[in-house]
Design a protein around this motif. Structure first.
Motif, PDB file in Angstrom:
ATOM      1  N   THR A  25      43.351  40.721  47.368  1.00 39.54           N
ATOM      2  CA  THR A  25      42.707  41.477  45.821  1.00 39.54           C
ATOM      3  C   THR A  25      43.250  40.245  44.997  1.00 39.54           C
ATOM      4  OG1 THR A  25      43.208  43.405  46.988  1.00 39.54           O
ATOM      5  CG2 THR A  25      42.848  43.863  44.842  1.00 39.54           C
ATOM      6  N   THR A  29      40.388  37.242  45.350  1.00 32.91           N
ATOM      7  CA  THR A  29      39.570  37.873  45.047  1.00 32.91           C
ATOM      8  C   THR A  29      38.292  38.693  43.934  1.00 32.91           C
ATOM      9  OG1 THR A  29      39.213  39.593  46.845  1.00 32.91           O
ATOM     10  CG2 THR A  29      38.766  37.002  47.534  1.00 32.91           C
ATOM     11  N   LYS A  30      39.660  39.283  43.374  1.00 34.75           N
ATOM     12  CA  LYS A  30      39.209  40.056  42.244  1.00 34.75           C
ATOM     13  C   LYS A  30      39.700  40.252  40.663  1.00 34.75           C
ATOM     14  CE  LYS A  30      38.041  43.899  45.675  1.00 34.75           C
ATOM     15  NZ  LYS A  30      37.987  44.740  46.074  1.00 34.75           N
ATOM     16  N   SER A  34      41.578  30.881  44.950  1.00 34.42           N
ATOM     17  CA  SER A  34      41.518  31.988  43.753  1.00 34.42           C
ATOM     18  C   SER A  34      40.050  31.954  43.838  1.00 34.42           C
ATOM     19  CB  SER A  34      41.793  31.328  43.002  1.00 34.42           C
ATOM     20  OG  SER A  34      41.488  32.421  41.739  1.00 34.42           O
ATOM     21  N   HIS A  35      39.101  32.449  42.831  1.00 35.83           N
ATOM     22  CA  HIS A  35      37.687  33.145  42.679  1.00 35.83           C
ATOM     23  C   HIS A  35      37.954  32.133  40.950  1.00 35.83           C
ATOM     24  CE1 HIS A  35      37.124  36.175  40.202  1.00 35.83           C
ATOM     25  NE2 HIS A  35      38.546  36.611  40.728  1.00 35.83           N
TER      26      HIS A  35
END
Length: 339
Positions: free
Chosen positions: A278, A281-282, A294-295
């Motif tokens: 989480t 990605t978020k 990491s996004h």
């Protein structure tokens, strides 16, 4: 309406409102926008729990715990690892057992079964892309020091960094820079001659960089900078190639926690595979498990062979919190940065 509460209204009113509910109090030096997805997910795992989240800067949080004016928290979170170690060392935490190991190669990411790192966030250079269209971008600390001398007019009044005197994270990074880089003093003097702007918080520095009011940010928190860059075409981020400090955002269960078992469950969640995914990605943060990436790091700078220096959790961080040592350091820093 989601149950997560950011305590911007009367803390006591909110606490009374949920007197019949199970409340987990988190005091944190982390922007709510950066951590909200994790809080939401934890509440979904524990449907009867309401997270009561109160946001501080690092120094405010430390001072509140030393001289409380509010009910004791269950969980304490901060990016100022030295202040976290100090609190744990002085007996403000209680142990938590069976916390997941994110990696067996990271024993330094926790201390004494009481303090647990859960993110790995680089300290970076940030620049305004428009300003650097015709100027080489420094990728190392030494290159930046050289540019500050050779292109003094370009940087004059246009470079910014944290205030080591008012920011706990700023002091941690500045003091660890001195440990890591032999030319830190010279670089600080160059920043002082350039009349570097010093601020308490990432948000102010990143806003001024995006508008072009500043052209370069030195030693900023990478997670916030990279998140800003993904949504702002004016911002560029450099992970320094010679060495990159990395801070471990850490958490502990307060000694007077009302819900110690629930607080322990939250810390275990932060280090669990689900929690780490989480984060990756978020959220605007970066996971302790670097393999997840990491996004907010589309160029995968965290995966490159940069010379990372994680600021390890442990008693060695207490050195620069010694009153004499701290006063001496801040005096030297102030003389360099405010000539």
């Amino acid at each position: 309406m989601h149950r997560l509460i950011v305590s911007l209204i009367s803390f006591f009113f909110v606490a009374n409102l949920f007197a019949n509910d199970t409340v987990l109090r988190i005091y944190s030096a982390t922007d709510i926008s950066a951590i909200r997805p994790m809080l939401h997910e934890f509440e979904s795992l524990y449907p009867d729990v309401t997270v009561l989240y109160r946001e501080f800067n690092t120094i405010e949080l430390f001072d509140e715990l030393l001289n409380p004016s509010l009910p004791a928290p269950d969980v304490v979170i901060s990016s100022a690892a030295d202040l976290q170690v100090k609190l744990v060392n002085d007996g403000f935490a209680q142990p938590v057992y069976d916390v997941p190991d994110v990696s067996p190669n990271q024993p330094w990411a926790q201390w004494s079964n009481e303090l647990f790192g859960f993110t790995y966030e680089p300290i970076v250079f940030v620049y305004n892309k428009e300003a650097f269209k015709n100027t080489a971008i420094p990728h190392t600390h030494e290159a930046l020091a050289e540019q500050l001398r050779e292109k003094a007019a370009f940087y004059q009044d246009r470079i910014g960094t944290y205030d080591a005197g008012s920011s706990g994270l700023g002091y941690l990074v500045a003091s660890q820079d001195e440990v890591t880089f032999s030319l830190t003093g010279r670089l600080q003097e160059s920043l002082g001659r350039a009349k570097a702007s010093i601020h308490c918080c990432s948000s102010i520095l990143l806003t001024r960089l995006s508008t072009g009011d500043l052209v370069f940010g030195y030693n900023l928190l990478g997670s916030y900078a990279m998140a800003k860059a993904t949504n702002n075409a004016h911002i560029g981020v450099i992970v320094p190639e010679d060495y990159t400090l990395a801070i471990l955002r850490s958490a502990f269960v307060h000694k007077n926690a009302t819900r110690p078992e629930l607080a322990a469950a939250f810390i275990k969640y932060l280090r669990s595979p689900a929690g780490q995914i989480t984060i990756a990605t978020k959220t605007a943060l970066m996971p302790l498990n670097r393999q997840l990436g990491s996004h907010n790091d589309p160029e995968q700078q965290l995966q490159k062979s940069t010379n990372f220096h994680p600021i390890r959790l442990g008693p060695e961080l207490l050195l620069y919190l010694d009153q004499h040592k701290k006063a001496q350091f801040l005096n030297s820093w102030s003389q360099a940065m405010r000539p």
